[in-house]
Write a protein that holds these residues in place. Structure first.
Motif, PDB file in Angstrom:
ATOM      1  N   PHE A  29       0.819  -1.212   0.000  1.00 46.68           N
ATOM      2  CA  PHE A  29       0.000   0.000   0.000  1.00 46.68           C
ATOM      3  C   PHE A  29       0.850   1.258   0.000  1.00 46.68           C
ATOM      4  O   PHE A  29       1.859   1.347   0.706  1.00 46.68           O
ATOM      5  N   ALA A  30       0.420   2.248  -0.780  1.00 43.95           N
ATOM      6  CA  ALA A  30       0.923   3.610  -0.665  1.00 43.95           C
ATOM      7  C   ALA A  30      -0.127   4.437   0.068  1.00 43.95           C
ATOM      8  O   ALA A  30      -1.301   4.049   0.144  1.00 43.95           O
ATOM      9  N   GLN A  31       0.327   5.572   0.608  1.00 39.85           N
ATOM     10  CA  GLN A  31      -0.581   6.449   1.358  1.00 39.85           C
ATOM     11  C   GLN A  31      -1.018   7.605   0.475  1.00 39.85           C
ATOM     12  O   GLN A  31      -0.185   8.351  -0.042  1.00 39.85           O
ATOM     13  N   GLY A  32      -2.322   7.764   0.297  1.00 39.65           N
ATOM     14  CA  GLY A  32      -2.853   8.821  -0.570  1.00 39.65           C
ATOM     15  C   GLY A  32      -3.647   9.840   0.211  1.00 39.65           C
ATOM     16  O   GLY A  32      -4.889   9.820   0.160  1.00 39.65           O
ATOM     17  N   PHE A  33      -2.936  10.711   0.926  1.00 39.58           N
ATOM     18  CA  PHE A  33      -3.595  11.792   1.662  1.00 39.58           C
ATOM     19  C   PHE A  33      -3.360  13.131   0.947  1.00 39.58           C
ATOM     20  O   PHE A  33      -4.298  13.827   0.595  1.00 39.58           O
ATOM     21  N   SER A  34      -2.084  13.496   0.756  1.00 40.87           N
ATOM     22  CA  SER A  34      -1.735  14.835   0.251  1.00 40.87           C
ATOM     23  C   SER A  34      -2.165  15.027  -1.194  1.00 40.87           C
ATOM     24  O   SER A  34      -2.148  14.096  -2.002  1.00 40.87           O
ATOM     25  N   GLU A  35      -2.534  16.275  -1.507  1.00 40.20           N
ATOM     26  CA  GLU A  35      -2.922  16.669  -2.868  1.00 40.20           C
ATOM     27  C   GLU A  35      -2.262  18.000  -3.189  1.00 40.20           C
ATOM     28  O   GLU A  35      -1.773  18.685  -2.279  1.00 40.20           O
ATOM     29  N   PRO A  36      -2.291  18.431  -4.445  1.00 37.84           N
ATOM     30  CA  PRO A  36      -1.667  19.721  -4.785  1.00 37.84           C
ATOM     31  C   PRO A  36      -2.209  20.868  -3.926  1.00 37.84           C
ATOM     32  O   PRO A  36      -1.474  21.712  -3.500  1.00 37.84           O
ATOM     33  N   GLY A  37      -3.478  20.916  -3.617  1.00 42.08           N
ATOM     34  CA  GLY A  37      -4.009  22.019  -2.807  1.00 42.08           C
ATOM     35  C   GLY A  37      -4.376  21.616  -1.399  1.00 42.08           C
ATOM     36  O   GLY A  37      -5.020  22.378  -0.681  1.00 42.08           O
ATOM     37  N   ALA A  38      -4.005  20.414  -0.990  1.00 39.63           N
ATOM     38  CA  ALA A  38      -4.431  19.911   0.322  1.00 39.63           C
ATOM     39  C   ALA A  38      -3.282  19.161   0.986  1.00 39.63           C
ATOM     40  O   ALA A  38      -3.050  17.991   0.694  1.00 39.63           O
ATOM     41  N   TRP A  56     -17.073   2.520  -6.328  1.00 38.60           N
ATOM     42  CA  TRP A  56     -16.741   3.931  -6.260  1.00 38.60           C
ATOM     43  C   TRP A  56     -16.003   4.316  -7.533  1.00 38.60           C
ATOM     44  O   TRP A  56     -15.145   3.552  -8.004  1.00 38.60           O
ATOM     45  N   VAL A  57     -16.308   5.484  -8.078  1.00 39.45           N
ATOM     46  CA  VAL A  57     -15.582   6.019  -9.236  1.00 39.45           C
ATOM     47  C   VAL A  57     -14.832   7.255  -8.761  1.00 39.45           C
ATOM     48  O   VAL A  57     -15.441   8.198  -8.236  1.00 39.45           O
ATOM     49  N   LEU A  58     -13.505   7.226  -8.932  1.00 40.59           N
ATOM     50  CA  LEU A  58     -12.651   8.270  -8.361  1.00 40.59           C
ATOM     51  C   LEU A  58     -12.051   9.156  -9.443  1.00 40.59           C
ATOM     52  O   LEU A  58     -11.565   8.661 -10.469  1.00 40.59           O
ATOM     53  N   ASN A  59     -12.073  10.477  -9.177  1.00 38.09           N
ATOM     54  CA  ASN A  59     -11.451  11.442 -10.084  1.00 38.09           C
ATOM     55  C   ASN A  59     -10.727  12.501  -9.270  1.00 38.09           C
ATOM     56  O   ASN A  59     -11.288  13.045  -8.310  1.00 38.09           O
ATOM     57  N   GLY A  60      -9.484  12.784  -9.675  1.00 38.71           N
ATOM     58  CA  GLY A  60      -8.686  13.781  -8.973  1.00 38.71           C
ATOM     59  C   GLY A  60      -7.220  13.374  -8.944  1.00 38.71           C
ATOM     60  O   GLY A  60      -6.782  12.570  -9.787  1.00 38.71           O
ATOM     61  N   GLN A  61      -6.482  13.919  -7.972  1.00 39.86           N
ATOM     62  CA  GLN A  61      -5.036  13.694  -7.947  1.00 39.86           C
ATOM     63  C   GLN A  61      -4.504  13.633  -6.521  1.00 39.86           C
ATOM     64  O   GLN A  61      -4.978  14.362  -5.645  1.00 39.86           O
ATOM     65  N   LYS A  62      -3.538  12.768  -6.298  1.00 40.91           N
ATOM     66  CA  LYS A  62      -2.738  12.766  -5.066  1.00 40.91           C
ATOM     67  C   LYS A  62      -1.313  13.196  -5.409  1.00 40.91           C
ATOM     68  O   LYS A  62      -0.894  13.125  -6.567  1.00 40.91           O
ATOM     69  N   LEU A  63      -0.577  13.618  -4.378  1.00 40.87           N
ATOM     70  CA  LEU A  63       0.776  14.158  -4.584  1.00 40.87           C
ATOM     71  C   LEU A  63       1.682  13.698  -3.436  1.00 40.87           C
ATOM     72  O   LEU A  63       1.192  13.469  -2.333  1.00 40.87           O
ATOM     73  N   TRP A  64       2.960  13.582  -3.725  1.00 38.92           N
ATOM     74  CA  TRP A  64       3.980  13.165  -2.736  1.00 38.92           C
ATOM     75  C   TRP A  64       3.739  11.746  -2.256  1.00 38.92           C
ATOM     76  O   TRP A  64       4.067  11.411  -1.115  1.00 38.92           O
ATOM     77  N   SER A  65       3.165  10.906  -3.088  1.00 32.02           N
ATOM     78  CA  SER A  65       2.813   9.544  -2.663  1.00 32.02           C
ATOM     79  C   SER A  65       4.081   8.686  -2.654  1.00 32.02           C
ATOM     80  O   SER A  65       4.521   8.186  -3.695  1.00 32.02           O
ATOM     81  N   SER A  66       4.639   8.496  -1.442  1.00 26.43           N
ATOM     82  CA  SER A  66       5.886   7.735  -1.315  1.00 26.43           C
ATOM     83  C   SER A  66       5.692   6.302  -1.796  1.00 26.43           C
ATOM     84  O   SER A  66       4.742   5.630  -1.384  1.00 26.43           O
ATOM     85  N   GLY A  67       6.613   5.847  -2.645  1.00 25.67           N
ATOM     86  CA  GLY A  67       6.623   4.445  -3.052  1.00 25.67           C
ATOM     87  C   GLY A  67       5.440   3.983  -3.882  1.00 25.67           C
ATOM     88  O   GLY A  67       5.288   2.780  -4.101  1.00 25.67           O
ATOM     89  N   GLU A 113      16.963  10.607  -7.690  1.00 28.28           N
ATOM     90  CA  GLU A 113      16.149   9.486  -7.202  1.00 28.28           C
ATOM     91  C   GLU A 113      14.653   9.768  -7.401  1.00 28.28           C
ATOM     92  O   GLU A 113      14.242  10.922  -7.517  1.00 28.28           O
ATOM     93  N   THR A 114      13.878   8.712  -7.430  1.00 29.52           N
ATOM     94  CA  THR A 114      12.422   8.877  -7.508  1.00 29.52           C
ATOM     95  C   THR A 114      11.786   8.103  -6.359  1.00 29.52           C
ATOM     96  O   THR A 114      11.634   6.881  -6.425  1.00 29.52           O
ATOM     97  N   ASP A 115      11.446   8.819  -5.290  1.00 31.55           N
ATOM     98  CA  ASP A 115      10.772   8.202  -4.143  1.00 31.55           C
ATOM     99  C   ASP A 115       9.306   8.602  -4.067  1.00 31.55           C
ATOM    100  O   ASP A 115       8.491   7.880  -3.510  1.00 31.55           O
ATOM    101  N   PHE A 116       9.007   9.793  -4.601  1.00 25.14           N
ATOM    102  CA  PHE A 116       7.642  10.324  -4.512  1.00 25.14           C
ATOM    103  C   PHE A 116       6.976  10.270  -5.881  1.00 25.14           C
ATOM    104  O   PHE A 116       7.661  10.207  -6.898  1.00 25.14           O
ATOM    105  N   ASN A 117       5.649  10.391  -5.847  1.00 22.69           N
ATOM    106  CA  ASN A 117       4.897  10.321  -7.104  1.00 22.69           C
ATOM    107  C   ASN A 117       3.711  11.264  -7.095  1.00 22.69           C
ATOM    108  O   ASN A 117       3.181  11.615  -6.036  1.00 22.69           O
ATOM    109  N   GLU A 118       3.281  11.614  -8.292  1.00 22.00           N
ATOM    110  CA  GLU A 118       1.943  12.130  -8.495  1.00 22.00           C
ATOM    111  C   GLU A 118       1.089  10.936  -8.927  1.00 22.00           C
ATOM    112  O   GLU A 118       1.543  10.115  -9.730  1.00 22.00           O
ATOM    113  N   VAL A 119      -0.131  10.852  -8.417  1.00 22.05           N
ATOM    114  CA  VAL A 119      -1.026   9.763  -8.809  1.00 22.05           C
ATOM    115  C   VAL A 119      -2.334  10.383  -9.294  1.00 22.05           C
ATOM    116  O   VAL A 119      -2.978  11.137  -8.555  1.00 22.05           O
TER     117      VAL A 119
END
Ligand code: FAD
Length: 142
Positions: A29-38, A56-67, A113-119
């Protein structure tokens, strides 16, 4: 982190399905809390999840998602009631990452290095029952 949270908030059926697979490494599992404005301010959360039949149908973006580029699941905070006040109407959902509606873009840091991601979630889906705690109660803690 997710295992302990599920032990506190999830029904036995969900625990039986997920805990052994988390422990064995089958589900990462990765953690999807942070977003560009949140970031610190959860009330700005914009990822939305809408019910369509039993999914559930999901639309939007997460940011800084480690791993996230090494994970196959993500626990996300998503807005499931857009009529609620900004700091309410949020649910914690378990979402499989290996699906067409998910795009994971690694962020390269100064060391290369690439540790973080945009999802990105573009009509990504997950099962309706894959909620940790109650629907619209994801912001609560005790
Ligand atoms: C190593 C690392 C790994 C991470 N991995 C993940 C991950 O896997 N998944 C994930 O979801 N996120 C992850 N994050 C993101 C991290 O959780 C965010 O940095 C966090 O949500 C803060 O958001 P922000 O950067 O937008 O800062 P902001 O929320 O904009 O805060 C900026 C500054 O303002 C301060 N501040 C904010 N609100 C207030 C206030 N009301 N009063 C006073 N001061 C305030 C903050 O303390 C901070 O100093 C990671 C971060 C790091 C550093």
């Amino acid at each position: 982190m997710l295992g302990n949270t599920m032990l506190r908030w999830s029904a036995p059926a969900l625990l039986r399905r997920f805990l052994p697979r988390i422990a064995s490494g089958e589900y990462v599992f990765a953690q999807g809390f942070s977003e560009p404005g949140a970031g610190s301010n959860l009330a700005s959360l914009a990822l939305r999840a809408e019910r369509a039949d039993n999914r559930w149908v999901l639309n939007g973006q997460k940011l800084w998602s480690s791993g996230a580029h090494r994970a196959n699941w993500m626990f996300v905070l998503a807005r499931t009631n857009r009529d609620a006040p900004a700091h309410r109407g949020i649910s914690m959902l378990l979402v499989p990452l290996d699906q067409p509606g998910i795009e994971i873009r690694p962020i390269r840091n100064l060391t290369g290095e690439t540790d973080f991601n945009e999802v990105f979630f573009d009509d990504a889906t997950t099962e309706f029952d894959l909620v940790v705690g109650e629907v619209n109660q994801g912001e609560q803690s005790r």
